[in-house]
Design a protein around this motif. Structure first.
Motif, mmCIF file in Angstrom:
data_model
loop_
_atom_site.group_PDB
_atom_site.id
_atom_site.type_symbol
_atom_site.label_atom_id
_atom_site.label_comp_id
_atom_site.label_asym_id
_atom_site.label_seq_id
_atom_site.Cartn_x
_atom_site.Cartn_y
_atom_site.Cartn_z
ATOM 1 N N GLU A 1 3.936 5.661 -5.186
ATOM 2 C CA GLU A 1 4.417 5.904 -6.654
ATOM 3 C C GLU A 1 3.488 6.929 -7.017
ATOM 4 O O GLU A 1 4.090 7.830 -8.075
ATOM 5 N N LYS A 2 2.340 7.008 -6.613
ATOM 6 C CA LYS A 2 1.459 8.173 -7.051
ATOM 7 C C LYS A 2 1.926 9.668 -6.902
ATOM 8 O O LYS A 2 2.087 10.423 -7.651
ATOM 9 N N GLU A 3 2.274 9.728 -5.277
ATOM 10 C CA GLU A 3 3.015 11.214 -5.121
ATOM 11 C C GLU A 3 4.230 11.352 -5.768
ATOM 12 O O GLU A 3 4.581 12.458 -6.355
ATOM 13 N N ASP B 1 5.743 0.690 -16.388
ATOM 14 C CA ASP B 1 6.024 1.959 -16.799
ATOM 15 C C ASP B 1 7.332 2.653 -16.252
ATOM 16 O O ASP B 1 7.318 3.649 -15.323
ATOM 17 N N ASN C 1 6.586 14.780 -12.558
ATOM 18 C CA ASN C 1 5.972 15.256 -13.830
ATOM 19 C C ASN C 1 6.427 16.679 -13.565
ATOM 20 O O ASN C 1 6.796 17.186 -14.612
ATOM 21 N N ARG D 1 5.335 10.212 -8.847
ATOM 22 C CA ARG D 1 4.858 10.575 -10.311
ATOM 23 C C ARG D 1 4.471 11.776 -10.480
ATOM 24 O O ARG D 1 4.963 12.609 -11.258
ATOM 25 N N SER D 2 3.694 12.380 -9.621
ATOM 26 C CA SER D 2 3.181 13.641 -9.613
ATOM 27 C C SER D 2 4.358 14.592 -9.316
ATOM 28 O O SER D 2 4.676 15.596 -10.124
ATOM 29 N N SER D 3 5.192 14.397 -8.569
ATOM 30 C CA SER D 3 6.467 15.335 -8.316
ATOM 31 C C SER D 3 7.394 15.197 -9.438
ATOM 32 O O SER D 3 8.093 16.245 -10.124
ATOM 33 N N ILE E 1 11.418 6.347 -10.477
ATOM 34 C CA ILE E 1 10.623 6.871 -11.518
ATOM 35 C C ILE E 1 11.661 7.246 -12.614
ATOM 36 O O ILE E 1 12.548 8.109 -12.476
ATOM 37 N N THR F 1 0.911 -1.209 -0.040
ATOM 38 C CA THR F 1 0.194 0.035 0.049
ATOM 39 C C THR F 1 0.735 1.240 -0.055
ATOM 40 O O THR F 1 0.692 2.044 -0.893
ATOM 41 N N ALA G 1 2.300 1.773 -3.415
ATOM 42 C CA ALA G 1 1.391 2.196 -4.301
ATOM 43 C C ALA G 1 1.031 3.673 -4.196
ATOM 44 O O ALA G 1 1.126 4.629 -5.206
ATOM 45 N N GLU G 2 0.839 4.177 -2.838
ATOM 46 C CA GLU G 2 0.922 5.762 -2.717
ATOM 47 C C GLU G 2 1.951 6.598 -2.861
ATOM 48 O O GLU G 2 1.750 7.546 -3.480
#
Length: 616
Positions: free
Chosen positions: A51-53, A264, A59, A55-57, A284, A45, A48-49
């Motif tokens: 990874e989202k954070e 990815d 980008n 990827r946002s940073s 990433i 978990t 996964a969380e």
């Protein structure tokens, strides 16, 4: 009789402690399993969380990098068509060059470019935005730089390299001035990334950009600059070093190992560098548009995983604690019920003990009665043995009579043959052929009678190996017994043949099988000859694909000294024996795909003939 622990006894207390200890162990194992499973789930978990954070940073950082790259790219395009640049390259007058120097300085001040300079067709810088600086590029030869040669050949180029004068790395964006067949020179803008790297350092996460060879060009960790993501081939490393693209940087690889790989461009890596405070990182990876670079963003995983694990384990404890209390209460109630049942059972056992004492006399009387009954049964068994011995003696007497009759049947024809032969000799001397022929005919008839009596002996005397054929085991055993009657007259009743209930066939030759059986029967009968209750038993056991003929005797057995060499030629325990009978017998059995084995002990010997089973 089953026993039960009495309440307050040591055994009862020990069982009670064992029950509570068992509950504690099971609880600990369950808690450990839950914590382990929660740890795995929390890790997934958290990743996964994270990874989202991440990827946002990533980008956002990548967008900032693109903006930094795009701003200076328009300058060479515009300046390549600028008249002042063309005049300075064409005329090369001091006035034209001075005007160009001042223009380049103004452009650098109004943009994010680090330096702007113009080279002639030979690669020498004639004008630069830092023309008044001690580190001025004017007069420097850049013909060896790839961005110069590629611009002259292709019209434009981008090249990241270490500054030969400023000693500061940056991206060189160049464009040719003039047509390809008659170029005037090259316009070059250098873009440095110190501000970008300083911005990346604020979130204390590793951000870096690597080229197609894996060399790190831009990094939020300065010590990582010009290191490689993976070891470079020696030829490639030497080529980069000779080009002075990165100065004298050693191009050493980072100590990053892949722990897990996802989709990815995502993987979990582990670093062992002094600059890396954390051990495991979520990486990433994204391509930088309009370049052949790759942007990497490393996010430490341990803080997120530890926080998620602590949170979930706290929830697990809050759920398991009431369950444990409930189980403990249930066990306490069961213990109280067990205590009451144990008291009832103890009273019951005391009552049973008193009843057992009262019935002890009856049990002893019953045992005496059973002993008397057993004595009478033993007396009856002895009487039956005596009767069997009488029957055995009767059988021996009958066998002796049969043997005498057989001898008489043979001796009488032999004596008559002799008389007829003497008469025939006399008639031949008298030339009375008719009477001689009658005497010879009588002799022939008498020999046929003797031949009928001795037919089995003559057949048994035949030698030679014959092909296997279906042989009835019962017939072979019976034939062997008949041939032994004259040898063991009066003693053959010690040999007992337990005939099978159905006809059993084996692959062998009857005459040779009878030869083996006679040898084994004779040895067994001689072994039990001195035994008062000597007995030889023959059994037929049918197995899966084979038949066993077992000959057992209750004689003294085979001596330990000769047992290992029993099937070796000339090994025997008999004074007049040659020691060849068992050797020949085993060879005969093996000729037909079987085997002959022996077991011996104090209770006698056991020979087993094993032959392949035959179909009718």
């Amino acid at each position: 009789m089953q026993t039960f622990a009495v309440p307050h006894s040591p055994d009862f207390s020990r069982r009670n402690r064992y029950g509570w200890l068992q509950m504690l162990v099971v609880g600990l194992l369950l808690a450990a399993g839950c914590f382990y499973g929660i740890g795995l789930y929390a890790r997934q978990t958290a990743l996964a969380e994270l990874e989202k954070e991440a990827r946002s940073s990533a980008n956002l950082k990548l967008a900032f990098l693109r903006a930094v790259l795009e701003r200076p790219r328009s300058l060479p395009l515009v300046l390549a068509e600028d008249q002042q640049v063309i005049d300075a390259l064409s005329l090369k007058t001091p006035e034209a060059v001075d005007r160009l120097n001042r223009k380049l300085a103004r452009l650098v001040a109004g943009t994010s470019a680090s330096v702007l300079y113009v080279t002639d067709a030979s690669g020498h810088a004639i004008a630069s935005s830092n023309w008044q600086s001690p580190q001025s590029f004017v007069g420097s030869d850049y013909a060896f730089r790839q961005y110069f040669s590629r611009s002259m050949a292709q019209g434009a180029a981008e090249y990241f390299a270490f500054g030969t004068v400023s000693k500061v790395p940056g991206l060189y964006i160049s464009r040719r001035v003039g047509p390809a067949d008659k170029p005037l020179g090259v316009v070059v803008v250098k873009s440095e990334f110190q501000d970008l790297e300083n911005d990346w350092q604020e979130d204390q996460r590793a951000s870096l950009v690597a080229d197609q060879s894996g060399v790190i060009l831009i990094s939020s960790i300065p010590a990582w600059r010009f290191k490689t993501l993976a070891p470079l081939p020696e030829a490639r490393r030497q080529s980069i070093h000779d080009s002075l693209q990165f100065g004298d940087a050693p191009l050493q690889p980072l100590s990053l190992t892949t722990v897990a790989r996802f989709t990815d461009g995502l993987r979990l890596v582990r670093g062992r560098l002094p600059e890396m405070i954390r051990k495991d990182y979520l990486e990433i990876s994204q391509d930088v548009p309009t370049t052949n670079w790759k942007f990497l963003y490393l996010v430490p995983t341990e803080p997120a995983i530890d926080a998620m694990t602590r949170e979930m384990r706290l929830v697990t404890v809050s759920v398991l604690a009431p369950i444990y209390l409930l189980v403990a209460f249930v066990l306490w109630r069961r213990h109280a019920a067990s205590l009451r049942m144990a008291r009832v059972r103890a009273n019951q056992l005391e009552l049973e003990r008193r009843v057992a004492e009262r019935t002890l006399d009856l049990s002893m009387a019953r045992d005496r009665l059973e002993a008397e009954i057993a004595g009478r049964k033993e007396t009856e068994a002895r009487l039956q043995v005596v009767q069997q011995e009488l029957v055995q003696a009767n059988r021996l007497a009958i066998l002796g009579q049969v043997a005498a009759g057989v001898a008489h049947e043979i001796n009488q024809p032999v004596a008559t043959i002799r008389a007829f032969a003497e008469n025939a000799e006399v008639f031949l001397e008298r030339h009375d052929v008719g009477m001689a022929r009658d005497n010879l005919g009588a002799i022939s008839r008498l020999t046929e009678r003797i031949g009928a009596i001795t037919e089995d002996l003559k057949a048994f005397a035949r030698k030679g190996r014959t092909a296997p054929e279906p042989v009835a085991v019962g017939d072979a055993v019976s034939g062997a017994i008949e041939l032994l009657r004259s040898r063991f007259a009066g003693r053959l009743d010690a040999l007992v043949f337990h005939a099978p209930s159905q006809r059993v066939l084996v692959k062998a030759n009857r005459l040779r099988l009878e030869q083996v059986l006679i040898n084994l029967f004779q040895n067994a009968l001689e072994a039990v000859e001195a035994q008062p209750d000597g007995k030889v038993e023959v059994h037929v056991e049918v197995g899966d694909g084979h038949v066993d003929i077992v000959i057992e005797d209750n004689g003294p057995g085979i001596s330990r000294d000769i047992r290992p060499q029993l099937f070796t030629p000339f090994t025997t325990s008999k004074e007049k024996g040659l020691g060849l009978g068992l050797v020949i017998s085993r060879d005969i059995i093996r000729d037909y795909g079987g085997d002959l084995t022996v077991e011996s002990g104090a209770a006698g010997a056991r020979f087993t003939i094993q032959l392949p089973k035959a179909s009718a």
